[in-house]
Design an enzyme around this catalytic site. Sequence first.
Site, PDB file in Angstrom:
ATOM      1  N   ARG A  59       0.834  -1.206   0.000  1.00 24.50           N
ATOM      2  CA  ARG A  59       0.000   0.000   0.000  1.00 24.50           C
ATOM      3  C   ARG A  59       0.867   1.254   0.000  1.00 24.50           C
ATOM      4  NH1 ARG A  59      -1.039   2.277   4.558  1.00 24.50           N
ATOM      5  NH2 ARG A  59      -1.241   0.314   5.705  1.00 24.50           N
ATOM      6  N   TYR A 111     -17.225  17.977 -14.232  1.00 27.39           N
ATOM      7  CA  TYR A 111     -17.662  16.589 -14.270  1.00 27.39           C
ATOM      8  C   TYR A 111     -18.579  16.328 -13.081  1.00 27.39           C
ATOM      9  CZ  TYR A 111     -17.192  11.578 -13.273  1.00 27.39           C
ATOM     10  OH  TYR A 111     -17.439  10.266 -12.951  1.00 27.39           O
ATOM     11  N   ASP A 187      -7.533  19.472 -14.141  1.00 23.23           N
ATOM     12  CA  ASP A 187      -7.899  18.135 -14.590  1.00 23.23           C
ATOM     13  C   ASP A 187      -7.536  18.038 -16.068  1.00 23.23           C
ATOM     14  OD1 ASP A 187      -9.168  15.812 -15.498  1.00 23.23           O
ATOM     15  OD2 ASP A 187     -10.863  16.051 -14.144  1.00 23.23           O
ATOM     16  N   LYS A 212      -9.285   6.682 -18.589  1.00 25.00           N
ATOM     17  CA  LYS A 212      -9.670   7.212 -19.893  1.00 25.00           C
ATOM     18  C   LYS A 212      -8.540   7.034 -20.909  1.00 25.00           C
ATOM     19  CE  LYS A 212     -13.444   8.459 -17.708  1.00 25.00           C
ATOM     20  NZ  LYS A 212     -13.148   8.378 -16.276  1.00 25.00           N
TER      21      LYS A 212
END
Length: 395
Positions: A59, A111, A187, A212
């Site tokens: 992690r 968004y 972004d 994406k």
Amino acid sequence: MSELPQAGGESGRDGFETRAIHAGAPHDPVTGAVVPAISLATTFAQSAVGEHRGYEYSRSGNPTRAALEACLADLEGAGHGMAFSSGLAAEHAILSLLGPGDHVIIPGDAYGGTFRLVDRVHQPMGVTYTSARLDSSGVGSDNLAGAWQPTTRMVWVETPSNPLLGVADIAALAEATHARGGILVVDNTFATPYLQQPLALGADIVVHSTTKYLGGHSDVVGGFAATNDHELAERLAFFQNAAGGVPSPFDCFLVLRGVKTLAVRMDRHCASAAAVAGMLEEHPAVSQVLYPGLPGHPGSRVAAHQMRKPGGMVSFVLAGGEPAALEVARSTRLWTLAESLGAVESLIEHPHRMTHASVAASPLAVDPGLLRLSVGLETVSDLIEDLTDALRRAG
């Protein structure tokens, strides 16, 4: 916890395509493998207490994730990069830089997931926000000044924005934000580092949904944040580890694989999107086309200055409103009706009822007659024919 990932040093002298293939992914020194290994180990041996080879627990740091972080940081021109389990996990870490009483300015066409995260997660924890048109059509810097409050600490920008394809002047907004003592977050999901370099234009943090274009094949969910500010990087890396929103090694491998072909894919996405936008602009059933590459787009001049190409996303409004939009979305053969974007297959979606349903009752509400296209890599004449047939069927 492993040290913060560093960008690719001397590889910065190479071209983008070269760095996309080689940065962060050297040949394996033992086997000579040209593809980074998927390191599934959850823990790593220590020679003595506190003495290890850079990794303790997966992690906190993982070799496959480190390779991805180094590669993407290099492509963004960043000193530090952090990979996350999703784009929203990356956004959550960035917004966690704010505390109770702090104020953030978000774009007026953000968004839907970003709006939901700010409005329903961080606002109840004491963060306040204002939405403002920050794109060039809204005179972004002037609107930022009008929305600024004494407690404003962060400005959040999407450019191009989702789903209206607004283009914000990153350099102008960075100057205005810094003059008031804030940080600018950009972004860069729609543009990718191949088309746009926000940090070089003055942004403090750049964020991606790697689901994406970076992944590019609709088979992995991920997120990424990068910065050149060491203090911000340390805080983001702390949130990454403490909250645990990290991607699996296999997910990191998939994004690394996708990034290798990013440049050639984006060239094709952009060329096909321009052709589709040109057809839509001439179609009588379409009342408005939103694409930064069209001369009539209010952000076309800014886009031409700060982007390599206008991108692979196109939005358009049907003259027949929502009924016509729903019929077109239902009627296509090659355009898959689905959420998400940026992959090899072409997608069509109705933001008002799908990706932006969470903003339906807010000032960020999307025109019900608008459709968003993610233009894929199919033969563009086939895509245009299919879309033309759907428009005809919608009347």
